[in-house]
Design a protein around this motif. Structure first.
Motif, PDB file in Angstrom:
ATOM      1  N   GLU A  49     -14.552  -0.995  15.613  1.00 11.07           N
ATOM      2  CA  GLU A  49     -15.932  -1.408  15.383  1.00 11.07           C
ATOM      3  C   GLU A  49     -16.530  -0.730  14.158  1.00 11.07           C
ATOM      4  O   GLU A  49     -17.224  -1.364  13.363  1.00 11.07           O
ATOM      5  CB  GLU A  49     -16.770  -1.121  16.631  1.00 11.07           C
ATOM      6  N   ASP A  50     -16.253   0.567  13.991  1.00 10.88           N
ATOM      7  CA  ASP A  50     -16.822   1.282  12.841  1.00 10.88           C
ATOM      8  C   ASP A  50     -15.782   1.636  11.785  1.00 10.88           C
ATOM      9  O   ASP A  50     -16.086   2.317  10.804  1.00 10.88           O
ATOM     10  CB  ASP A  50     -17.533   2.554  13.305  1.00 10.88           C
ATOM     11  N   GLY A  51     -14.538   1.190  11.991  1.00 13.56           N
ATOM     12  CA  GLY A  51     -13.479   1.490  11.030  1.00 13.56           C
ATOM     13  C   GLY A  51     -12.787   2.810  11.264  1.00 13.56           C
ATOM     14  O   GLY A  51     -11.828   3.153  10.567  1.00 13.56           O
ATOM     15  N   GLY A  52     -13.256   3.581  12.256  1.00 10.01           N
ATOM     16  CA  GLY A  52     -12.670   4.885  12.537  1.00 10.01           C
ATOM     17  C   GLY A  52     -11.545   4.809  13.554  1.00 10.01           C
ATOM     18  O   GLY A  52     -11.277   3.757  14.147  1.00 10.01           O
ATOM     19  N   ALA A  53     -10.864   5.941  13.762  1.00 15.70           N
ATOM     20  CA  ALA A  53      -9.776   6.015  14.740  1.00 15.70           C
ATOM     21  C   ALA A  53     -10.340   5.916  16.155  1.00 15.70           C
ATOM     22  O   ALA A  53     -11.517   6.221  16.403  1.00 15.70           O
ATOM     23  CB  ALA A  53      -9.019   7.327  14.568  1.00 15.70           C
ATOM     24  N   VAL A  54      -9.510   5.459  17.087  1.00  9.81           N
ATOM     25  CA  VAL A  54      -9.905   5.378  18.492  1.00  9.81           C
ATOM     26  C   VAL A  54      -8.874   6.115  19.336  1.00  9.81           C
ATOM     27  O   VAL A  54      -7.717   6.276  18.935  1.00  9.81           O
ATOM     28  CB  VAL A  54     -10.040   3.918  18.983  1.00  9.81           C
ATOM     29  N   LYS A  55      -9.299   6.551  20.505  1.00  9.13           N
ATOM     30  CA  LYS A  55      -8.390   7.206  21.443  1.00  9.13           C
ATOM     31  C   LYS A  55      -8.044   6.227  22.544  1.00  9.13           C
ATOM     32  O   LYS A  55      -8.921   5.689  23.212  1.00  9.13           O
ATOM     33  CB  LYS A  55      -9.021   8.465  22.025  1.00  9.13           C
ATOM     34  N   THR A  56      -6.757   5.990  22.761  1.00  4.52           N
ATOM     35  CA  THR A  56      -6.317   5.039  23.774  1.00  4.52           C
ATOM     36  C   THR A  56      -6.401   5.665  25.165  1.00  4.52           C
ATOM     37  O   THR A  56      -6.691   6.857  25.311  1.00  4.52           O
ATOM     38  CB  THR A  56      -4.875   4.585  23.512  1.00  4.52           C
ATOM     39  N   ALA A  57      -6.133   4.854  26.173  1.00  3.65           N
ATOM     40  CA  ALA A  57      -6.229   5.317  27.556  1.00  3.65           C
ATOM     41  C   ALA A  57      -5.316   6.507  27.826  1.00  3.65           C
ATOM     42  O   ALA A  57      -5.647   7.391  28.621  1.00  3.65           O
ATOM     43  CB  ALA A  57      -5.894   4.169  28.509  1.00  3.65           C
ATOM     44  N   GLY A  59      -4.537   8.780  25.645  1.00  7.58           N
ATOM     45  CA  GLY A  59      -4.892   9.905  24.785  1.00  7.58           C
ATOM     46  C   GLY A  59      -4.342   9.807  23.376  1.00  7.58           C
ATOM     47  O   GLY A  59      -4.627  10.668  22.544  1.00  7.58           O
ATOM     48  N   LEU A  60      -3.550   8.787  23.086  1.00  6.28           N
ATOM     49  CA  LEU A  60      -2.992   8.609  21.747  1.00  6.28           C
ATOM     50  C   LEU A  60      -4.082   8.138  20.791  1.00  6.28           C
ATOM     51  O   LEU A  60      -4.818   7.200  21.085  1.00  6.28           O
ATOM     52  CB  LEU A  60      -1.865   7.573  21.794  1.00  6.28           C
ATOM     53  N   ARG A  61      -4.192   8.794  19.653  1.00  6.49           N
ATOM     54  CA  ARG A  61      -5.196   8.390  18.668  1.00  6.49           C
ATOM     55  C   ARG A  61      -4.578   7.382  17.704  1.00  6.49           C
ATOM     56  O   ARG A  61      -3.491   7.593  17.156  1.00  6.49           O
ATOM     57  CB  ARG A  61      -5.737   9.610  17.905  1.00  6.49           C
ATOM     58  N   ILE A  62      -5.310   6.286  17.497  1.00  8.70           N
ATOM     59  CA  ILE A  62      -4.845   5.193  16.645  1.00  8.70           C
ATOM     60  C   ILE A  62      -5.786   5.057  15.463  1.00  8.70           C
ATOM     61  O   ILE A  62      -7.006   4.903  15.633  1.00  8.70           O
ATOM     62  CB  ILE A  62      -4.805   3.857  17.420  1.00  8.70           C
ATOM     63  N   ALA A  63      -5.251   5.120  14.262  1.00 12.63           N
ATOM     64  CA  ALA A  63      -6.061   4.937  13.056  1.00 12.63           C
ATOM     65  C   ALA A  63      -6.272   3.452  12.809  1.00 12.63           C
ATOM     66  O   ALA A  63      -5.359   2.641  12.987  1.00 12.63           O
ATOM     67  CB  ALA A  63      -5.370   5.573  11.858  1.00 12.63           C
ATOM     68  N   ALA A  64      -7.466   3.088  12.415  1.00 11.24           N
ATOM     69  CA  ALA A  64      -7.767   1.690  12.092  1.00 11.24           C
ATOM     70  C   ALA A  64      -7.618   1.458  10.596  1.00 11.24           C
ATOM     71  O   ALA A  64      -7.773   2.382   9.785  1.00 11.24           O
ATOM     72  CB  ALA A  64      -9.177   1.342  12.544  1.00 11.24           C
ATOM     73  N   ASP A  65      -7.328   0.210  10.228  1.00 10.09           N
ATOM     74  CA  ASP A  65      -7.226  -0.151   8.814  1.00 10.09           C
ATOM     75  C   ASP A  65      -8.574  -0.532   8.231  1.00 10.09           C
ATOM     76  O   ASP A  65      -8.715  -0.644   7.011  1.00 10.09           O
ATOM     77  CB  ASP A  65      -6.259  -1.332   8.650  1.00 10.09           C
ATOM     78  N   GLY A  66      -9.550  -0.760   9.095  1.00  3.68           N
ATOM     79  CA  GLY A  66     -10.876  -1.131   8.617  1.00  3.68           C
ATOM     80  C   GLY A  66     -11.809  -1.429   9.769  1.00  3.68           C
ATOM     81  O   GLY A  66     -11.423  -1.349  10.940  1.00  3.68           O
ATOM     82  N   ARG A  67     -13.049  -1.772   9.441  1.00  2.00           N
ATOM     83  CA  ARG A  67     -14.039  -2.086  10.463  1.00  2.00           C
ATOM     84  C   ARG A  67     -14.054  -3.591  10.732  1.00  2.00           C
ATOM     85  O   ARG A  67     -13.483  -4.380   9.963  1.00  2.00           O
ATOM     86  CB  ARG A  67     -15.427  -1.608  10.021  1.00  2.00           C
ATOM     87  N   LEU A  68     -14.720  -3.963  11.807  1.00  2.00           N
ATOM     88  CA  LEU A  68     -14.845  -5.383  12.139  1.00  2.00           C
ATOM     89  C   LEU A  68     -15.592  -6.093  11.020  1.00  2.00           C
ATOM     90  O   LEU A  68     -16.647  -5.642  10.584  1.00  2.00           O
ATOM     91  CB  LEU A  68     -15.600  -5.569  13.453  1.00  2.00           C
ATOM     92  N   ASN A  69     -15.029  -7.198  10.545  1.00  2.00           N
ATOM     93  CA  ASN A  69     -15.686  -7.995   9.522  1.00  2.00           C
ATOM     94  C   ASN A  69     -15.380  -9.460   9.768  1.00  2.00           C
ATOM     95  O   ASN A  69     -14.540  -9.790  10.612  1.00  2.00           O
ATOM     96  CB  ASN A  69     -15.223  -7.572   8.128  1.00  2.00           C
ATOM     97  N   ASP A  70     -16.059 -10.342   9.088  1.00  2.00           N
ATOM     98  CA  ASP A  70     -15.829 -11.767   9.284  1.00  2.00           C
ATOM     99  C   ASP A  70     -14.474 -12.152   8.701  1.00  2.00           C
ATOM    100  O   ASP A  70     -14.136 -11.784   7.572  1.00  2.00           O
ATOM    101  CB  ASP A  70     -16.942 -12.581   8.629  1.00  2.00           C
ATOM    102  N   LEU A  71     -13.714 -12.908   9.491  1.00  2.00           N
ATOM    103  CA  LEU A  71     -12.337 -13.236   9.143  1.00  2.00           C
ATOM    104  C   LEU A  71     -12.223 -14.676   8.670  1.00  2.00           C
ATOM    105  O   LEU A  71     -13.085 -15.510   8.939  1.00  2.00           O
ATOM    106  CB  LEU A  71     -11.440 -13.026  10.370  1.00  2.00           C
ATOM    107  N   ALA A  72     -11.119 -14.960   8.004  1.00  2.00           N
ATOM    108  CA  ALA A  72     -10.864 -16.319   7.531  1.00  2.00           C
ATOM    109  C   ALA A  72     -10.541 -17.225   8.708  1.00  2.00           C
ATOM    110  O   ALA A  72      -9.973 -16.790   9.717  1.00  2.00           O
ATOM    111  CB  ALA A  72      -9.700 -16.311   6.544  1.00  2.00           C
ATOM    112  N   ALA A  73     -10.899 -18.485   8.605  1.00  2.00           N
ATOM    113  CA  ALA A  73     -10.581 -19.462   9.645  1.00  2.00           C
ATOM    114  C   ALA A  73      -9.078 -19.477   9.885  1.00  2.00           C
ATOM    115  O   ALA A  73      -8.285 -19.385   8.943  1.00  2.00           O
ATOM    116  CB  ALA A  73     -11.061 -20.846   9.225  1.00  2.00           C
ATOM    117  N   GLY A  74      -8.698 -19.576  11.144  1.00  2.00           N
ATOM    118  CA  GLY A  74      -7.285 -19.608  11.494  1.00  2.00           C
ATOM    119  C   GLY A  74      -6.673 -18.252  11.742  1.00  2.00           C
ATOM    120  O   GLY A  74      -5.515 -18.158  12.167  1.00  2.00           O
ATOM    121  N   SER A  75      -7.423 -17.176  11.465  1.00  2.00           N
ATOM    122  CA  SER A  75      -6.907 -15.838  11.745  1.00  2.00           C
ATOM    123  C   SER A  75      -6.692 -15.665  13.245  1.00  2.00           C
ATOM    124  O   SER A  75      -7.368 -16.281  14.066  1.00  2.00           O
ATOM    125  CB  SER A  75      -7.886 -14.774  11.242  1.00  2.00           C
ATOM    126  N   ILE A  76      -5.748 -14.798  13.591  1.00  2.00           N
ATOM    127  CA  ILE A  76      -5.443 -14.504  14.995  1.00  2.00           C
ATOM    128  C   ILE A  76      -6.059 -13.159  15.355  1.00  2.00           C
ATOM    129  O   ILE A  76      -5.809 -12.159  14.679  1.00  2.00           O
ATOM    130  CB  ILE A  76      -3.918 -14.475  15.234  1.00  2.00           C
TER     131      ILE A  76
END
Length: 327
Positions: A49-57, A59-76
């Motif tokens: 949501e903010d582009g930062g890392a998150v902690k999974t259930a 406890g593993l920390r996952i780095a994000a590649d970016g924040r939520l943004n509008d995507l191209a049509a057809g994206s999955i």
């Protein structure tokens, strides 16, 4: 080829987040090997949501590649499943994801494809996009899903439900099947089949019914109905009689039927069938008793009737169920 975006958020399952990426990676390898082409492959990014890392259930920390943004049509868009902390806490967790829920609605309006499974089917359902459509979730969450989203046609027995741009799956592991559907859609059956073989994904597994534990539905406060449920559980082998049950409780048959359905959402006879099938499953799993003897122990005298009921409730014959789950 559409780009894949995986939504990372606090307490999501690490495997649920990573497994689709692994499958698309393998799909790309088979695509290049089969067609000798490096273009036309899947690409993916992890977004938070903010582009930062998150902690999974776990406890593993996952780095994000970016924040939520509008995507191209057809994206999955892939929404991983999350830990289920209990009814009230789960409702609070869903409320905390409102920003992601609103974002999913916008991406669907932009023409994106959204994949969810298990607990994340609830996240997708919160958007309202599934209203009037079919969906599935993990079998043990089916009752809660149906109560919370009455406008969605729940197909709890199915492992994957494909509504074109809205895909939902069952428990953890179903994210691989939904990803395979999209590999087949964009790369063809041959590549999808190779992926399934490489990663040992059982594409013949299409139903959750064999794993389903039929609910006892005792989360209510009607003392009369609780007494009837207790009586049914203690007398599985007795012939069913609504009039006899009503007489024992000193109420009319009509009153008993009405109160039972209000409290449990089912008829006494159907509830008894669930109890009997669960008892039969346990005996098939843990004993060497013949099917005929098991049938008699739970109150059935006709083998064909018992087999039909068992097949309808579990998706397997008693023999196949024992072969699959017997100790």
């Amino acid at each position: 080829m559409p780009k894949v975006y995986i939504v990372a958020y606090e307490d999501c399952y690490a495997g649920s987040l990573a497994n689709p990426q692994d499958l698309y990676f393998v799909a790309n390898s088979h695509w290049r090997e089969q067609y000798q082409r490096r273009e036309g492959v899947f690409e993916w990014q992890v977004l938070s949501e903010d582009g930062g890392a998150v902690k999974t259930a776990s406890g593993l920390r996952i780095a994000a590649d970016g924040r939520l943004n509008d995507l191209a049509a057809g994206s999955i868009v892939v929404v991983p499943a999350m830990n289920y902390p209990g009814g009230k806490a789960f409702s609070l967790k869903l409320a905390s994801l409102q920003g992601i829920i609103d974002w999913l609605s916008r991406q669907y309006a932009n023409g994106c494809i959204i994949c969810a499974h298990c607990t994340s089917s609830f996240v997708l359902a919160e958007t309202g996009l599934l209203n009037g459509l079919s969906a599935t979730t993990s079998w043990w969450l089916a009752e809660q899903f149906q109560r919370r989203y009455p406008d969605i046609q729940l197909s709890a027995n199915k492992l994957v439900v494909d509504e074109s741009r809205l895909l939902t799956g069952g428990a953890n592991g179903a994210e691989m099947l939904t990803a395979l559907l999209l590999v087949e859609r964009y790369m063809g059956k041959a590549v999808a089949s190779q992926c399934a073989k490489t990663l040992l994904v059982d594409t013949n597994l299409t139903q959750q019914a064999p794993y389903l534990i039929l609910p006892r539905q005792q989360e209510h406060s009607d003392a009369l109905v609780l007494a009837v449920q207790d009586s049914l559980e203690k007398n599985l082998s007795e012939p069913f009689s609504l009039d006899r049950l009503a007489g024992q409780c000193h109420v009319s048959s009509r009153t008993l039927m009405r109160r039972f359905k209000e409290a449990v959402g089912d008829t006494p006879n159907s509830y008894l069938q669930n109890l009997r099938v669960e008892a039969a499953k346990k005996l098939l799993e843990s004993t060497g008793l013949s099917t005929e003897l098991i049938m008699q122990r739970i109150g059935y005298a006709d083998m064909s009737s018992f087999n039909r009921l068992f097949q309808r409730k579990t998706g397997l014959s008693p023999r196949l169920y024992r072969n699959k789950f017997g100790h």
